[in-house]
Design a protein around this motif. Sequence first.
Motif, mmCIF file in Angstrom:
data_model
loop_
_atom_site.group_PDB
_atom_site.id
_atom_site.type_symbol
_atom_site.label_atom_id
_atom_site.label_comp_id
_atom_site.label_asym_id
_atom_site.label_seq_id
_atom_site.Cartn_x
_atom_site.Cartn_y
_atom_site.Cartn_z
ATOM 1 N N UNK A 285 0.821 -1.201 0.000
ATOM 2 C CA UNK A 285 0.000 0.000 0.000
ATOM 3 C C UNK A 285 0.852 1.246 0.000
ATOM 4 N N UNK A 286 0.217 2.334 -0.066
ATOM 5 C CA UNK A 286 0.915 3.621 -0.139
ATOM 6 C C UNK A 286 1.062 4.058 -1.581
ATOM 7 N N UNK A 287 1.526 5.173 -1.736
ATOM 8 C CA UNK A 287 1.670 5.770 -3.063
ATOM 9 C C UNK A 287 3.164 5.838 -3.417
ATOM 10 N N UNK A 288 3.775 4.714 -3.647
ATOM 11 C CA UNK A 288 5.222 4.599 -3.817
ATOM 12 C C UNK A 288 5.674 5.291 -5.094
ATOM 13 N N UNK A 289 4.990 5.138 -6.191
ATOM 14 C CA UNK A 289 5.408 5.733 -7.472
ATOM 15 C C UNK A 289 5.348 7.249 -7.387
ATOM 16 N N UNK A 290 4.318 7.793 -6.775
ATOM 17 C CA UNK A 290 4.201 9.257 -6.651
ATOM 18 C C UNK A 290 5.294 9.811 -5.733
ATOM 19 N N UNK A 291 5.562 9.080 -4.656
ATOM 20 C CA UNK A 291 6.628 9.534 -3.743
ATOM 21 C C UNK A 291 7.991 9.531 -4.436
ATOM 22 N N UNK A 292 8.250 8.494 -5.205
ATOM 23 C CA UNK A 292 9.532 8.435 -5.929
ATOM 24 C C UNK A 292 9.620 9.545 -6.976
ATOM 25 N N UNK A 293 8.531 9.835 -7.655
ATOM 26 C CA UNK A 293 8.523 10.899 -8.670
ATOM 27 C C UNK A 293 8.757 12.243 -8.016
ATOM 28 N N UNK A 294 8.144 12.461 -6.862
ATOM 29 C CA UNK A 294 8.334 13.723 -6.135
ATOM 30 C C UNK A 294 9.787 13.858 -5.655
ATOM 31 N N UNK B 199 12.517 12.369 -6.883
ATOM 32 C CA UNK B 199 13.472 12.504 -7.985
ATOM 33 C C UNK B 199 13.204 13.749 -8.836
ATOM 34 N N UNK B 200 12.014 14.274 -8.814
ATOM 35 C CA UNK B 200 11.660 15.421 -9.662
ATOM 36 C C UNK B 200 12.016 16.759 -9.047
ATOM 37 N N UNK B 201 12.150 16.831 -7.774
ATOM 38 C CA UNK B 201 12.496 18.092 -7.118
ATOM 39 C C UNK B 201 13.989 18.075 -6.808
ATOM 40 N N UNK B 202 14.785 18.913 -7.510
ATOM 41 C CA UNK B 202 16.221 18.910 -7.234
ATOM 42 C C UNK B 202 16.528 19.586 -5.904
ATOM 43 N N UNK B 203 17.610 19.239 -5.320
ATOM 44 C CA UNK B 203 17.964 19.895 -4.054
ATOM 45 C C UNK B 203 18.273 21.375 -4.326
ATOM 46 N N UNK B 204 18.161 22.246 -3.323
ATOM 47 C CA UNK B 204 18.445 23.670 -3.549
ATOM 48 C C UNK B 204 19.921 23.876 -3.938
ATOM 49 N N UNK B 205 20.097 24.835 -4.847
ATOM 50 C CA UNK B 205 21.470 25.135 -5.323
ATOM 51 C C UNK B 205 22.283 25.731 -4.177
ATOM 52 N N UNK B 206 23.573 25.436 -4.148
ATOM 53 C CA UNK B 206 24.406 26.012 -3.079
ATOM 54 C C UNK B 206 24.572 27.516 -3.315
ATOM 55 N N UNK B 207 24.796 28.209 -2.232
ATOM 56 C CA UNK B 207 25.007 29.654 -2.336
ATOM 57 C C UNK B 207 26.288 29.946 -3.125
ATOM 58 N N UNK B 208 26.318 31.063 -3.818
ATOM 59 C CA UNK B 208 27.479 31.425 -4.628
ATOM 60 C C UNK B 208 28.555 32.173 -3.832
ATOM 61 N N UNK B 209 28.652 31.865 -2.570
ATOM 62 C CA UNK B 209 29.647 32.535 -1.730
ATOM 63 C C UNK B 209 30.943 31.749 -1.797
ATOM 64 N N UNK B 210 32.025 32.459 -2.095
ATOM 65 C CA UNK B 210 33.343 31.822 -2.121
ATOM 66 C C UNK B 210 34.214 32.538 -1.109
ATOM 67 N N UNK B 211 34.936 31.770 -0.363
ATOM 68 C CA UNK B 211 35.806 32.343 0.643
ATOM 69 C C UNK B 211 37.217 32.490 0.077
ATOM 70 N N UNK B 212 37.830 33.579 0.450
ATOM 71 C CA UNK B 212 39.197 33.830 -0.001
ATOM 72 C C UNK B 212 40.122 32.853 0.718
ATOM 73 N N UNK B 213 41.103 32.418 -0.015
ATOM 74 C CA UNK B 213 42.007 31.400 0.518
ATOM 75 C C UNK B 213 42.846 31.941 1.675
#
Length: 184
Positions: free
Chosen positions: A102-111, A113-127
């Motif tokens: 039971x459960x909605x396994x296909x919908x959960x997997x689609x959700x 895999x379909x939502x990418x993780x948030x992009x990392x911030x564009x902050x770069x630290x000076x060496x």
Amino acid sequence: MGIPQLQIQTTRGRLALNIEKPVQQIEQPKATIDIQQPAATLEISTTKPRLSLDTTAVREDIDMKSVFKRSEEYAQLGRQGASEGTARRAEEGQQLLRIENGGNVIADLAKQNGTPPPAPLGIRFVANRSKIQMSFSQGSTSINATPQKPIINAQTNKPIHTYTPGKVTGQMEPYPSIQIDWKG
């Protein structure tokens, strides 16, 4: 009556002198001098200082890695991604096998895999500059100067001396005379 008289008349003689002064000329020519000053011999030898900076660690901190390091990291990321992908596919397969529970396994997997993780911030630290590896070897300079003695050729010149002796000529003007007369 007349007494005879003796009359004496004298004329003094005068000596006239003609004097031609002597002429003396002395000339001293300057000495002949030839002076040459050879240049000093100057030898300079140097050893260049050497500064070596290894910025590999600092460049890696600001993501400017060498091709070899970048290839090594990408190979590692590929191996890790492949194993994570294999594990994820295996788990998704296990979830799909339990679809009958039971459960909605296909919908959960689609959700998931379909939502990418948030992009990392564009902050770069000076060496960190303390990671720069430095090595320095000092240079040296050696100076050797050899002075040269001057070459002096001096020649004295004899004085030029001319002398014309003077002359003294004398003559009588007038000659002395004596006249004796008598009157009687």
